[in-house]
Design a protein around this motif. Structure first.
Motif, PDB file in Angstrom:
ATOM      1  N   GLN A  40       0.843  -1.197   0.000  1.00 11.55           N
ATOM      2  CA  GLN A  40       0.000   0.000   0.000  1.00 11.55           C
ATOM      3  C   GLN A  40       0.876   1.243   0.000  1.00 11.55           C
ATOM      4  O   GLN A  40       1.771   1.387   0.831  1.00 11.55           O
ATOM      5  CB  GLN A  40      -0.912   0.000   1.224  1.00 11.55           C
ATOM      6  N   LYS A  41       0.594   2.143  -0.940  1.00  2.00           N
ATOM      7  CA  LYS A  41       1.306   3.418  -1.010  1.00  2.00           C
ATOM      8  C   LYS A  41       0.713   4.378   0.007  1.00  2.00           C
ATOM      9  O   LYS A  41      -0.344   4.125   0.581  1.00  2.00           O
ATOM     10  CB  LYS A  41       1.197   4.001  -2.428  1.00  2.00           C
ATOM     11  N   SER A  42       1.393   5.501   0.245  1.00  4.21           N
ATOM     12  CA  SER A  42       0.938   6.487   1.228  1.00  4.21           C
ATOM     13  C   SER A  42      -0.445   7.053   0.896  1.00  4.21           C
ATOM     14  O   SER A  42      -1.176   7.476   1.782  1.00  4.21           O
ATOM     15  CB  SER A  42       1.953   7.617   1.368  1.00  4.21           C
ATOM     16  N   ASP A  43      -0.803   7.044  -0.394  1.00  5.46           N
ATOM     17  CA  ASP A  43      -2.127   7.558  -0.771  1.00  5.46           C
ATOM     18  C   ASP A  43      -3.224   6.495  -0.680  1.00  5.46           C
ATOM     19  O   ASP A  43      -4.373   6.741  -1.049  1.00  5.46           O
ATOM     20  CB  ASP A  43      -2.083   8.178  -2.174  1.00  5.46           C
TER      21      ASP A  43
END
Length: 154
Positions: A40-43
């Motif tokens: 999972q990316k920060s966004d």
């Protein structure tokens, strides 16, 4: 199964990955997979991220000489082992393939064929890019077959 291109590398990438004043310790063909993990990316969106390679390395006679795994690391059959860190990269001469690399090496195992290696070149890469399908859950794995030639230098 993937096939290696006829030439080891194109002229533009050769100079980018050359190391002056070195001697070849071994030049080995790799066959294996690049393992990707869904993260999972920060966004909040999900994307494939490289987790580790898993490949066997063979000499020109077809004998198994070493294994390439997470680190990135390489362990020879004689117990010698090195860990690498990327110094430079160049595009593969084959479309949709992982880049060619120049890595610095550090011995982390027994004395043997790899213990004096200072640099590693990953050349003639075929395949190995992240799966084209979208990942759907954190921790999901995708495997991408790849071939390459690894040149070990001292």
């Amino acid at each position: 199964m993937l096939a290696l291109p006829a030439t080891a590398q194109d002229a533009s990438s050769a100079s980018a990955l050359d190391v002056p004043d070195t001697h070849v310790v071994a030049s080995l063909e790799a066959s294996g997979v690049q393992i990707y993990e869904c993260r999972q990316k920060s966004d909040g969106t999900l994307q494939w991220a490289l987790k580790a390679p898993d490949a066997n390395l063979y000499d020109d006679a077809g004998a198994l000489v070493a294994h390439h795994f997470e680190g990135p690391s390489w362990r020879a059959n004689d117990g010698s082992q090195i860990a690498g860190s990327v110094l430079r990269q160049a595009p593969s001469g084959t479309p949709n393939s992982i880049p060619q690399l120049l890595l610095a090496a550090k011995s982390v195992g027994a004395k043997g064929v790899l213990s004096d290696v200072q640099y590693i070149q990953r050349l003639a890469t075929v395949g190995g890019v992240a799966p084209a399908r979208a990942c759907t859950s954190v921790g999901e794995e995708g495997r991408a077959p790849y071939l390459a030639r690894y040149v070990f230098l001292r």
